[in-house]
Design a protein around this motif. Structure first.
Motif, short mmCIF file in Angstrom:
data_model
loop_
_atom_site.label_atom_id
_atom_site.label_comp_id
_atom_site.label_asym_id
_atom_site.label_seq_id
_atom_site.Cartn_x
_atom_site.Cartn_y
_atom_site.Cartn_z
N ALA A 123 0.83 -1.21 0.00
CA ALA A 123 0.00 0.00 0.00
C ALA A 123 0.86 1.25 0.00
O ALA A 123 0.56 2.24 -0.69
CB ALA A 123 -0.93 -0.01 1.21
N ARG A 124 1.94 1.24 0.78
CA ARG A 124 2.83 2.40 0.82
C ARG A 124 3.45 2.65 -0.54
O ARG A 124 3.57 3.81 -0.98
CB ARG A 124 3.92 2.19 1.87
CG ARG A 124 4.76 3.44 2.10
CD ARG A 124 6.04 3.14 2.88
NE ARG A 124 6.75 4.37 3.20
CZ ARG A 124 7.48 5.07 2.34
NH1 ARG A 124 7.58 4.67 1.08
NH2 ARG A 124 8.10 6.18 2.72
N ALA A 125 3.87 1.58 -1.21
CA ALA A 125 4.46 1.73 -2.53
C ALA A 125 3.45 2.31 -3.52
O ALA A 125 3.79 3.17 -4.35
CB ALA A 125 4.98 0.38 -3.04
N ALA A 126 2.20 1.84 -3.44
CA ALA A 126 1.15 2.37 -4.31
C ALA A 126 0.89 3.84 -4.01
O ALA A 126 0.73 4.66 -4.93
CB ALA A 126 -0.13 1.55 -4.14
N ALA A 127 0.84 4.20 -2.73
CA ALA A 127 0.60 5.59 -2.35
C ALA A 127 1.73 6.48 -2.83
O ALA A 127 1.50 7.60 -3.31
CB ALA A 127 0.45 5.69 -0.83
N ASP A 128 2.95 5.99 -2.72
CA ASP A 128 4.11 6.76 -3.18
C ASP A 128 4.06 6.97 -4.69
O ASP A 128 4.31 8.07 -5.19
CB ASP A 128 5.39 6.03 -2.78
CG ASP A 128 6.64 6.89 -2.98
OD1 ASP A 128 6.57 8.11 -2.76
OD2 ASP A 128 7.68 6.33 -3.39
N ALA A 129 3.72 5.91 -5.43
CA ALA A 129 3.64 6.01 -6.89
C ALA A 129 2.53 6.95 -7.34
O ALA A 129 2.63 7.59 -8.39
CB ALA A 129 3.42 4.63 -7.50
N CYS A 130 1.47 7.04 -6.53
CA CYS A 130 0.33 7.90 -6.86
C CYS A 130 0.44 9.28 -6.22
O CYS A 130 -0.55 10.04 -6.21
CB CYS A 130 -0.97 7.23 -6.44
SG CYS A 130 -1.31 5.67 -7.29
N ALA A 131 1.63 9.60 -5.69
CA ALA A 131 1.91 10.92 -5.12
C ALA A 131 0.99 11.28 -3.96
O ALA A 131 0.61 12.44 -3.78
CB ALA A 131 1.83 11.99 -6.21
N VAL A 132 0.61 10.28 -3.16
CA VAL A 132 -0.15 10.55 -1.93
C VAL A 132 0.79 11.17 -0.91
O VAL A 132 1.92 10.69 -0.71
CB VAL A 132 -0.77 9.25 -1.38
CG1 VAL A 132 -1.45 9.52 -0.04
CG2 VAL A 132 -1.77 8.68 -2.38
N ALA A 133 0.36 12.24 -0.26
CA ALA A 133 1.25 12.97 0.64
C ALA A 133 1.60 12.18 1.89
O ALA A 133 2.75 12.19 2.35
CB ALA A 133 0.61 14.31 1.02
N GLN A 134 0.62 11.45 2.45
CA GLN A 134 0.84 10.81 3.76
C GLN A 134 1.17 9.32 3.58
O GLN A 134 0.42 8.45 4.01
CB GLN A 134 -0.40 10.95 4.65
CG GLN A 134 -1.01 12.33 4.67
CD GLN A 134 -2.16 12.50 3.68
OE1 GLN A 134 -2.29 11.75 2.73
NE2 GLN A 134 -2.98 13.50 3.92
N VAL A 135 2.33 9.02 2.98
CA VAL A 135 2.64 7.61 2.71
C VAL A 135 2.88 6.83 4.00
O VAL A 135 2.54 5.64 4.10
CB VAL A 135 3.87 7.48 1.78
CG1 VAL A 135 3.54 7.94 0.37
CG2 VAL A 135 5.06 8.25 2.32
N GLU A 136 3.47 7.47 5.02
CA GLU A 136 3.68 6.77 6.29
C GLU A 136 2.35 6.45 6.97
O GLU A 136 2.18 5.37 7.55
CB GLU A 136 4.56 7.61 7.24
CG GLU A 136 6.00 7.75 6.80
CD GLU A 136 6.19 8.89 5.80
OE1 GLU A 136 5.20 9.62 5.53
OE2 GLU A 136 7.31 9.04 5.27
N GLU A 137 1.39 7.39 6.89
CA GLU A 137 0.07 7.14 7.47
C GLU A 137 -0.64 6.01 6.74
O GLU A 137 -1.36 5.21 7.36
CB GLU A 137 -0.78 8.41 7.42
CG GLU A 137 -0.37 9.48 8.43
CD GLU A 137 0.68 10.43 7.88
OE1 GLU A 137 1.40 10.05 6.93
OE2 GLU A 137 0.80 11.56 8.41
N VAL A 138 -0.44 5.92 5.43
CA VAL A 138 -1.01 4.82 4.65
C VAL A 138 -0.44 3.50 5.13
O VAL A 138 -1.17 2.51 5.32
CB VAL A 138 -0.73 5.01 3.15
CG1 VAL A 138 -1.02 3.73 2.36
CG2 VAL A 138 -1.58 6.16 2.59
N PRO A 216 -7.26 8.65 -2.92
CA PRO A 216 -6.07 7.89 -3.32
C PRO A 216 -5.46 7.07 -2.18
O PRO A 216 -5.01 5.95 -2.39
CB PRO A 216 -5.11 8.98 -3.81
CG PRO A 216 -6.00 10.10 -4.22
CD PRO A 216 -7.15 10.08 -3.28
N ALA A 217 -5.45 7.62 -0.96
CA ALA A 217 -4.87 6.90 0.17
C ALA A 217 -5.68 5.66 0.49
O ALA A 217 -5.13 4.56 0.69
CB ALA A 217 -4.80 7.82 1.40
#
Length: 478
Positions: A123-138, A216-217
């Motif tokens: 999930a974190r990798a997906a959030a990072d690829a989709c430019a989600v701001a809170q990747v650690e929260e994801v 997105p998150a």
């Protein structure tokens, strides 16, 4: 307990099974929700627990929370690198994982953890690829997305055994239907209720109960769990192929490229699980291709480097602590951290004699697979001359265990139980009488005379601490 109802189960877990966790939650949430709270206040909560401090520092240096790999050696620096609120979430998550590792249906708990760790990294990798701001929260939300399931399998008692039996006997039935039959609610509802009870955040709630219009998150979290669940059927299964295709579409990357990314993520998930102390769960994470979970776990077990300045700081903190009224556990955990992190050891453990002085029993440990080491550190004193553990208590003497073993000392029983015959072991004494031991082994790098002297010095400080506590009339916990 099966007919407690949803709120009854929430109360049962909160009040009977996890009071210590609840206290930590209250302390951390009180600080992180206070706009005027300081870094020092959060640091103090963490530093009260040496094992928690070690895990926080290890995770603060991991690629998951620190992709820039900025060196983090203090809790104050961890707050700067991770951020105040993220560090608070990390602490709560560590405490939860530790609580769930305590018992229950360990196979079910480990399986839930394995899926959650795997889902969190994907999930974190997906959030990072989709430019989600809170990747650690994801990452945290995906990791805690089945907290109710984990809590139930850990603390469900006979009711958990009944559901486990039903799931085993009726594999074709939907797990949710069996949960409704036995509990009158689905375990994902327990996740939602516990997330609200412990104020774990709206993102954790939405991970358990998907919202109508996910952002997105939330989509990244759902995709992480979908991929992790499908992988359990085998990476070559139809479910995994379908999930990989959807994952590739979400990331807008070619399928072959995504397969390579997913394989790396699975190995990373096993490493992260090991860093959290959940090695049984780490072994269950399906790592595709040539990689294995065991290799990933091994790569997570990096011994700390010897740090003379840290040794001095811990000894200074110990001296200052003894001017007040510290608890014995606080002192011993600080000494344990000094031996492990200050001297750069592979593992460290302290053990105490039972009240009848017949058995030496491990109490706490740090380092690679420390939980298993503490459990194996159990020796009965039978007066056998020449046997290591008996001789330590007969002589009140420390030993440097190496090849060849100390003259006239048999380490066979010790080596069989611990799995290694090299390291340092020394008695904790009070008024000339041995009441416990510290043991540390040194992994790949061989220690020198300074390390040996440093180890003995830390143990001497622990002995002085026992005497200090004894003069206050406080008996050590056994």
């Amino acid at each position: 307990m099966g007919r407690l109802g949803l709120q009854g189960w929430v109360d049962h877990i909160r009040d009977q099974d996890m009071p210590a966790f609840g206290n930590t939650v209250d302390s951390v949430l009180e600080i992180t929700s206070n706009e005027n709270a300081s870094i020092t206040m959060l640091s103090q909560v963490i530093l009260q627990d040496a094992a928690l401090t070690t895990k926080v520092l290890k995770l603060s240096n991991s690629v998951i929370f620190n992709p820039a790999r900025q060196p983090v050696s203090t809790i104050s620096r961890a707050v700067t690198v991770l951020g105040f609120n993220v560090l608070g979430q990390v602490v709560l998550t560590i405490c939860l994982i530790d609580a769930f590792l305590a018992g229950g249906l360990r196979g079910r708990v480990a399986a839930e953890m394995a899926r959650c760790f795997h889902a969190a990294v994907q999930a974190r990798a997906a959030a990072d690829a989709c430019a989600v701001a809170q990747v650690e929260e994801v990452f945290i939300a995906a990791l805690l997305g089945r907290v109710g399931e984990m809590a139930f399998w850990c603390f469900g008692g006979e009711t958990a055994n009944e559901l486990d039996q039903a799931l085993n006997e009726q594999p074709d039935e939907r797990p949710e239907d069996l949960q409704m039959d036995l509990l009158s609610f689905r375990l994902r509802s327990l996740t939602t209720s516990l997330a609200r009870e412990w104020r774990l955040g709206s993102m954790v709630v939405s991970a358990a109960e998907p919202v109508a219009h996910p952002g997105p998150a939330e989509k990244a979290i759902a995709m992480g769990h979908r991929l992790a669940a499908a992988a359990e059927q085998g990476w070559g299964s139809a479910a995994a192929t379908k999930a990989l295709t959807a994952y590739a579409e979400m990331l807008q990357k070619p399928l072959d490229e995504v397969k390579e990314l997913v394989a790396c993520n699975a190995a990373e998930a096993a490493r992260v699980a090991a860093q959290f102390g959940a090695t049984d769960a780490a072994r269950l994470i399906p790592v595709p291709g040539a990689g294995t979970a065991e290799a990933a776990i091994a790569s997570a077990a990096v011994d700390p480097e010897a740090d003379p300045l840290l040794q001095l700081r811990i000894l200074r903190d110990l001296a200052m602590m003894l001017t007040g009224k510290p608890s014995l556990n606080e002192v011993l955990n600080l000494v344990l951290e000094g031996i492990y992190r200050g001297l750069g050891m592979h593992r460290a453990v302290f053990a105490l004699l039972t009240t009848d002085r017949t058995t030496l029993q491990g109490k706490a440990g740090l380092g690679h697979d420390a939980e298993a080491l503490v459990k194996r550190f159990l020796f009965r004193l039978d007066g056998t001359k020449g046997e290591l553990i008996n001789e330590i208590f007969m002589r009140s003497e420390a030993f440097w265990l190496r090849e060849p073993p100390p003259r006239g000392i048999s380490i066979a029983r010790f080596e069989k139980a611990i799995g290694i015959g090299e390291g340092f072991i020394a008695p904790i004494t009070t008024h000339g009488r041995a009441i416990g031991v510290f043991f540390a082994d040194y992994g790949a790098h061989q220690p020198d005379e300074d390390t040996w002297q440093g180890f003995q010095h830390f143990v001497q400080q622990a002995s002085l601490s026992f005497e200090h506590v004894a003069t206050r009339g406080v008996a050590p916990k056994r």
